[in-house]
Every structure is written in C-alpha cells, then in structure tokens.
Scaffold this motif. Structure first.
Motif, PDB file in Angstrom:
ATOM      1  N   ARG A 102      30.581  36.980  32.978  1.00 19.77           N
ATOM      2  CA  ARG A 102      31.617  37.709  33.721  1.00 19.77           C
ATOM      3  C   ARG A 102      31.252  37.791  35.198  1.00 19.77           C
ATOM      4  O   ARG A 102      30.110  38.059  35.555  1.00 19.77           O
ATOM      5  CB  ARG A 102      31.778  39.129  33.184  1.00 19.77           C
ATOM      6  CG  ARG A 102      32.557  39.261  31.897  1.00 19.77           C
ATOM      7  CD  ARG A 102      32.593  40.722  31.476  1.00 19.77           C
ATOM      8  NE  ARG A 102      33.305  40.911  30.215  1.00 19.77           N
ATOM      9  CZ  ARG A 102      33.241  42.005  29.484  1.00 19.77           C
ATOM     10  NH1 ARG A 102      32.480  43.024  29.894  1.00 19.77           N
ATOM     11  NH2 ARG A 102      33.923  42.105  28.348  1.00 19.77           N
ATOM     12  N   ILE A 103      32.257  37.611  36.006  1.00 20.68           N
ATOM     13  CA  ILE A 103      32.116  37.849  37.442  1.00 20.68           C
ATOM     14  C   ILE A 103      32.410  39.308  37.766  1.00 20.68           C
ATOM     15  O   ILE A 103      31.773  39.922  38.619  1.00 20.68           O
ATOM     16  CB  ILE A 103      33.058  36.904  38.218  1.00 20.68           C
ATOM     17  CG1 ILE A 103      32.559  35.455  38.099  1.00 20.68           C
ATOM     18  CG2 ILE A 103      33.192  37.322  39.683  1.00 20.68           C
ATOM     19  CD1 ILE A 103      33.513  34.415  38.639  1.00 20.68           C
ATOM     20  N   VAL A 104      33.389  39.871  37.056  1.00 26.81           N
ATOM     21  CA  VAL A 104      33.810  41.253  37.303  1.00 26.81           C
ATOM     22  C   VAL A 104      32.797  42.222  36.702  1.00 26.81           C
ATOM     23  O   VAL A 104      32.446  42.114  35.525  1.00 26.81           O
ATOM     24  CB  VAL A 104      35.203  41.510  36.696  1.00 26.81           C
ATOM     25  CG1 VAL A 104      35.568  42.990  36.771  1.00 26.81           C
ATOM     26  CG2 VAL A 104      36.255  40.661  37.400  1.00 26.81           C
ATOM     27  N   ASN A 105      32.345  43.154  37.518  1.00 29.41           N
ATOM     28  CA  ASN A 105      31.529  44.272  37.040  1.00 29.41           C
ATOM     29  C   ASN A 105      32.383  45.527  37.127  1.00 29.41           C
ATOM     30  O   ASN A 105      32.490  46.154  38.173  1.00 29.41           O
ATOM     31  CB  ASN A 105      30.250  44.425  37.873  1.00 29.41           C
ATOM     32  CG  ASN A 105      29.480  45.691  37.514  1.00 29.41           C
ATOM     33  OD1 ASN A 105      29.640  46.247  36.427  1.00 29.41           O
ATOM     34  ND2 ASN A 105      28.651  46.161  38.433  1.00 29.41           N
ATOM     35  N   SER A 121      36.263  35.915  44.313  1.00 32.42           N
ATOM     36  CA  SER A 121      35.259  35.231  43.502  1.00 32.42           C
ATOM     37  C   SER A 121      35.898  34.538  42.305  1.00 32.42           C
ATOM     38  O   SER A 121      35.541  33.396  41.967  1.00 32.42           O
ATOM     39  CB  SER A 121      34.192  36.223  43.025  1.00 32.42           C
ATOM     40  OG  SER A 121      33.469  36.767  44.110  1.00 32.42           O
ATOM     41  N   LEU A 122      36.853  35.196  41.663  1.00 29.60           N
ATOM     42  CA  LEU A 122      37.533  34.596  40.514  1.00 29.60           C
ATOM     43  C   LEU A 122      38.359  33.383  40.930  1.00 29.60           C
ATOM     44  O   LEU A 122      38.352  32.344  40.246  1.00 29.60           O
ATOM     45  CB  LEU A 122      38.426  35.624  39.827  1.00 29.60           C
ATOM     46  CG  LEU A 122      37.727  36.724  39.028  1.00 29.60           C
ATOM     47  CD1 LEU A 122      38.747  37.751  38.546  1.00 29.60           C
ATOM     48  CD2 LEU A 122      36.948  36.156  37.855  1.00 29.60           C
ATOM     49  N   PHE A 128      42.969  27.509  38.957  1.00 32.05           N
ATOM     50  CA  PHE A 128      44.278  27.445  38.302  1.00 32.05           C
ATOM     51  C   PHE A 128      44.963  28.805  38.296  1.00 32.05           C
ATOM     52  O   PHE A 128      46.164  28.890  38.058  1.00 32.05           O
ATOM     53  CB  PHE A 128      44.149  26.898  36.868  1.00 32.05           C
ATOM     54  CG  PHE A 128      43.211  27.682  35.982  1.00 32.05           C
ATOM     55  CD1 PHE A 128      43.655  28.799  35.282  1.00 32.05           C
ATOM     56  CD2 PHE A 128      41.891  27.282  35.831  1.00 32.05           C
ATOM     57  CE1 PHE A 128      42.796  29.508  34.458  1.00 32.05           C
ATOM     58  CE2 PHE A 128      41.026  27.980  35.002  1.00 32.05           C
ATOM     59  CZ  PHE A 128      41.479  29.101  34.318  1.00 32.05           C
ATOM     60  N   MET A 129      44.218  29.881  38.542  1.00 33.49           N
ATOM     61  CA  MET A 129      44.822  31.198  38.727  1.00 33.49           C
ATOM     62  C   MET A 129      45.321  31.304  40.159  1.00 33.49           C
ATOM     63  O   MET A 129      44.590  30.992  41.100  1.00 33.49           O
ATOM     64  CB  MET A 129      43.811  32.313  38.437  1.00 33.49           C
ATOM     65  CG  MET A 129      44.394  33.719  38.624  1.00 33.49           C
ATOM     66  SD  MET A 129      43.251  35.047  38.160  1.00 33.49           S
ATOM     67  CE  MET A 129      42.137  35.035  39.571  1.00 33.49           C
ATOM     68  N   ARG A 130      46.548  31.726  40.310  1.00 30.96           N
ATOM     69  CA  ARG A 130      47.129  31.886  41.639  1.00 30.96           C
ATOM     70  C   ARG A 130      47.128  33.354  42.046  1.00 30.96           C
ATOM     71  O   ARG A 130      47.183  34.244  41.197  1.00 30.96           O
ATOM     72  CB  ARG A 130      48.553  31.356  41.657  1.00 30.96           C
ATOM     73  CG  ARG A 130      48.661  29.842  41.499  1.00 30.96           C
ATOM     74  CD  ARG A 130      50.071  29.412  41.184  1.00 30.96           C
ATOM     75  NE  ARG A 130      50.434  29.711  39.800  1.00 30.96           N
ATOM     76  CZ  ARG A 130      51.676  29.720  39.329  1.00 30.96           C
ATOM     77  NH1 ARG A 130      52.678  29.471  40.148  1.00 30.96           N
ATOM     78  NH2 ARG A 130      51.912  29.993  38.052  1.00 30.96           N
ATOM     79  N   MET A 131      47.081  33.610  43.342  1.00 33.51           N
ATOM     80  CA  MET A 131      47.161  34.970  43.858  1.00 33.51           C
ATOM     81  C   MET A 131      48.244  35.023  44.926  1.00 33.51           C
ATOM     82  O   MET A 131      48.263  34.194  45.838  1.00 33.51           O
ATOM     83  CB  MET A 131      45.818  35.426  44.424  1.00 33.51           C
ATOM     84  CG  MET A 131      45.816  36.883  44.897  1.00 33.51           C
ATOM     85  SD  MET A 131      44.147  37.584  45.119  1.00 33.51           S
ATOM     86  CE  MET A 131      43.509  36.574  46.461  1.00 33.51           C
ATOM     87  N   THR A 132      49.151  35.973  44.792  1.00 30.78           N
ATOM     88  CA  THR A 132      50.197  36.173  45.779  1.00 30.78           C
ATOM     89  C   THR A 132      50.088  37.594  46.332  1.00 30.78           C
ATOM     90  O   THR A 132      49.451  38.461  45.732  1.00 30.78           O
ATOM     91  CB  THR A 132      51.599  35.977  45.166  1.00 30.78           C
ATOM     92  OG1 THR A 132      51.915  37.095  44.321  1.00 30.78           O
ATOM     93  CG2 THR A 132      51.681  34.691  44.352  1.00 30.78           C
ATOM     94  N   ASN A 133      50.726  37.823  47.444  1.00 30.41           N
ATOM     95  CA  ASN A 133      50.778  39.163  48.030  1.00 30.41           C
ATOM     96  C   ASN A 133      52.153  39.751  47.760  1.00 30.41           C
ATOM     97  O   ASN A 133      53.163  39.233  48.232  1.00 30.41           O
ATOM     98  CB  ASN A 133      50.505  39.106  49.532  1.00 30.41           C
ATOM     99  CG  ASN A 133      50.585  40.475  50.188  1.00 30.41           C
ATOM    100  OD1 ASN A 133      50.402  41.499  49.531  1.00 30.41           O
ATOM    101  ND2 ASN A 133      50.859  40.497  51.483  1.00 30.41           N
ATOM    102  N   PHE A 175      39.661  42.223  31.506  1.00 30.17           N
ATOM    103  CA  PHE A 175      40.431  41.357  30.606  1.00 30.17           C
ATOM    104  C   PHE A 175      40.794  40.039  31.294  1.00 30.17           C
ATOM    105  O   PHE A 175      40.680  38.965  30.686  1.00 30.17           O
ATOM    106  CB  PHE A 175      41.708  42.039  30.133  1.00 30.17           C
ATOM    107  CG  PHE A 175      42.635  41.073  29.445  1.00 30.17           C
ATOM    108  CD1 PHE A 175      42.302  40.541  28.214  1.00 30.17           C
ATOM    109  CD2 PHE A 175      43.810  40.649  30.053  1.00 30.17           C
ATOM    110  CE1 PHE A 175      43.119  39.612  27.591  1.00 30.17           C
ATOM    111  CE2 PHE A 175      44.643  39.722  29.440  1.00 30.17           C
ATOM    112  CZ  PHE A 175      44.291  39.206  28.198  1.00 30.17           C
ATOM    113  N   VAL A 176      41.250  40.106  32.532  1.00 29.90           N
ATOM    114  CA  VAL A 176      41.587  38.873  33.253  1.00 29.90           C
ATOM    115  C   VAL A 176      40.379  37.940  33.270  1.00 29.90           C
ATOM    116  O   VAL A 176      40.488  36.740  32.990  1.00 29.90           O
ATOM    117  CB  VAL A 176      42.065  39.187  34.684  1.00 29.90           C
ATOM    118  CG1 VAL A 176      42.173  37.911  35.514  1.00 29.90           C
ATOM    119  CG2 VAL A 176      43.416  39.902  34.652  1.00 29.90           C
ATOM    120  N   ASN A 177      39.205  38.489  33.578  1.00 34.06           N
ATOM    121  CA  ASN A 177      37.981  37.689  33.619  1.00 34.06           C
ATOM    122  C   ASN A 177      37.686  37.079  32.244  1.00 34.06           C
ATOM    123  O   ASN A 177      37.375  35.884  32.127  1.00 34.06           O
ATOM    124  CB  ASN A 177      36.825  38.563  34.084  1.00 34.06           C
ATOM    125  CG  ASN A 177      35.610  37.766  34.545  1.00 34.06           C
ATOM    126  OD1 ASN A 177      34.753  38.296  35.257  1.00 34.06           O
ATOM    127  ND2 ASN A 177      35.499  36.516  34.157  1.00 34.06           N
TER     128      ASN A 177
END
Length: 396
Positions: A102-105, A121-122, A128-133, A175-177
């Motif tokens: 896991r990256i998320v702590n 970091s993710l 393949f995971m996208r991030m939008t604002n 969960f996402v991680n």
C-alpha cells in the motif's frame, strides 16, 4: 514506471513481459497511438516503480536480471541509454520493482496535504487512474475526483462531507489503493476478481468533499489566517474544532441540497456555526456546487456518501427511491453487518437530492460507532466492515 520503446515493443509485449492486463497498459497510455510507436518513445507501465542500483565488479544486465528474478528485456526497457556491453563499476542503472504494498497510510491524522501527497503517488504508480478537479473550496483548495475503470455503469463514492468525519477519507483511499493493487497484481479481494469490475464500471471517487473543514478539525485555525477570529467566534470562542462539521464558512455541506431544503432550514440554526446551518439558500457553497455539477455531468447509476457514525445505511427519500435500492442495501447490510434504514427525519442531503432528481439508488453510509471524530484505533474494524460495501457497490 517509465519504459522506452525498443524494436519489437508493443502494448501487448509490455503486457506479457510485466504480467499486467493489456487494458491497463492501454489506459495508462491514453495519449499514445499504439499503432505508431517510435524508438525511444516513453511509455508507462502501471504497478511498477524503479529503484537505483550501482554496478558492481563482475555485473552484467543478465546477472542483475537473474538475481532480481526479472526478464533481462525489462532492464533494457527502463535503461534505454545504457550500453549493456560497456557497464562501468559505480554506474547507476534502474531496476523494475512490482508494487505489492500500500502507498496510502490511512492510520494518521489525514488532512488535505496527506490526501494530495497520496493521490500524486498513486497516479505515478497507477497512471490508468485519472484525476480531475471538480472545483475549489472556499479557501481555494482543489477538490479532486478519481476515475478508475471503463465500464458503462457509473458509480460514485464520496467522503468527508462533514469535517469531523474525516476518517472516512483515509478509509475510502485505502480501498482505492487496494483496488489498484488487486488490478495490477491480478489478486482477488475477499475471493473476488476485481478486473471484471474495472471493465464493467467506472468508479468515481471524491475522497474529501470538505478540505477546509477537515484541515480546521485536524490542524486548527492558523494564527495568521484572516478568517481565524470568525471561525473561533462561530465555535463559541473555542479553538478546539473537534466538533466542527461545516465548511470554513460555517455551512453544513450536507444540508445544502435542494431536496426539501426549506423544511430542513426551518428547524436548524439560522446563522453560521460548527454544524447544521444549511446556508441562506441551497447550493451556495463552492464545495456543494462542485459535487452537484459533477453529479449532473457524470449521470451516475448510484451514489454512496460515506459519513460517521452509527453502523447504519440510509437508503430512501420520500418514497422516491427505485425498487433496486432495497436490493442493493440488503446486500450492503449482508456484507457489512450494518443496519439498513429507509427513512430518516432529515432533508437536504446529497443522497436525498440524488434520489429526488434521478430516481436512482442513493445511500448515506454511517461508518463506525462512537463519538465523532472517531479514533484511529477503530480504523481496521471500520475498513473491514466498509470493504464489503465498496466491493458490492461495483459488482451489484
């Protein structure tokens, strides 16, 4: 992980070499025309990082690959500028490492900066995971949305509408991680293969709806903040904001939606404060506006808003919910042990508005038991209860 095109490199070749589903390779390189790869072109392989290694006496790429249980071709792809026949002692090369951790702590005071650090970091490991604002908070913090999957079924999860319920954010991020880990390592979660979910559903996640409020609860008001005196006054003169649910304007974001808003206002405070003030009109706060606009744009099949506490799942609103809602909530209850509750004497919430305007399933999931903010000592128990709900929201 970045790799560089060599003769014979294709998306399919990378998929086979690194044991990553082809669809994830393709989605990690959406801006690349796979039919026209150029020698030396940078591509991204998800689920891997590289570590630096200094060449020792007697080393060759073949020996290094053997020691690390890697195909030697993988070393060529990440070290395109290295001549394998002219290695120098002390020279630094990169070695691929499959990410299995896991990256998320989540077990920490998870403020907005913690969230953003984990998100970047993710994204680096799982492109393949996208991030939008979705928009900005009152104080100008971006409110990120994550998108995972390509399916026609659009499912939305959000957390931290209420500031002192911030533990919902690291729970959801964990969960996402874990979902990303299972996709790239092709491992199951609770015996369920997750790659079919990726193909069937598009998961939209807004992990922190109320970043300003979360920071206020966790970090307090900065001494030099121009709004410090105002929020202290609204907080009855106290600098302890542990009971603060609202945004930085003293508006309860989950009382901001046009679903019997007037009735909710009639019985709640009429001035800004730590909780329950719904503003002077629906959808006046930038955080609520951002979520509403996102919901209209995405046209979700279902939405789940995660709150604390009570171990209950609210699933109805004015008998406007479809029959599917009861089927879903019974499955959520089965996998979590939480109690399904159809109606609640409360209005103007996000799931109320979604049910009212779309006549589709909407849920408010109250994680954990106790007094908000729930302690991090409950993290593992809450996550195990919620995990079944996260999964069922995708497979049902």
């Amino acid at each position: 992980m970045d790799v560089y095109v060599m003769p014979g490199t294709s998306f399919w070749y990378l998929s086979q070499l690194f044991s990553i589903p082809l669809r994830l390779i393709m989605d990690s390189n959406r801006d690349v025309d796979s039919q026209y790869l150029a020698i030396g072109q940078r591509l991204r392989v998800p689920g891997y990082v590289t570590v630096n290694y200094q060449i020792q006496n007697g080393d060759s790429l073949w020996l290094i690959a053997q020691r690390n249980n890697l195909p030697v071709e993988s070393l060529f792809l990440v070290n395109s500028n290295v001549n394998p026949n002219a290695l120098q002692v002390g020279q630094t090369i990169r070695i691929p490492r499959r990410v299995t951790w896991r990256i998320v702590n989540g077990k920490q005071n998870y403020d907005y900066q913690s969230l953003m650090n984990d998100l970047w970091s993710l994204i680096a490991v799982y492109p393949f995971m996208r991030m939008t604002n979705t928009g900005d908070s009152v104080l100008g913090n971006n409110i990120p949305e994550l998108l995972v999957g390509n399916g026609a079924k659009r499912v939305h999860y959000n957390a931290s509408f209420h500031a002192n319920e911030w533990i919902t954010t690291p729970i959801l991020m964990t969960f996402v991680n874990d979902y990303l880990l299972s996709l790239t390592n092709q491992n199951s979660i609770r015996g369920l293969s997750t790659f079919p979910y990726y193909l069937q559903a598009m998961l939209s996640v807004v992990p922190m709806v109320n970043p300003d409020g979360v920071d206020l609860v966790i970090n307090g008001a900065p001494e030099n903040a121009p709004w410090r005196d105002q929020v202290v006054q609204w907080n009855n003169g106290s600098t302890d904001f542990s009971n603060w649910k609202a945004n930085i304007n003293g508006v309860d974001l989950n009382d901001q939606f046009p679903a019997k808003w007037e009735e909710e206002r009639d019985r709640n405070p009429k001035t800004p404060g730590p909780r329950d003030y719904g503003g002077e009109a629906p959808l006046t706060e930038p955080e609520a506006i951002a979520i509403a606009q996102l919901t209209r744009r995405r046209d979700y099949a279902r939405v789940l808003a995660f709150h604390t506490q009570g171990q209950v799942i609210y699933w109805g609103f004015q008998n406007m919910e479809p029959p599917e809602s009861e089927i879903l909530v019974n499955e959520f209850s089965r996998v979590s042990g939480y109690e399904p509750v159809q109606t609640l004497d409360s209005y103007a919430g996000y799931k109320d508005w979604f049910i009212q305007d779309w006549r589709r399933p909407g849920f408010t999931v109250e994680l954990g038991l106790g007094e908000n903010p729930l302690p991090l000592s409950q993290f593992d128990e809450i996550y195990e209860d919620a995990l079944g709900i996260f999964l069922a929201g995708l497979y049902m």
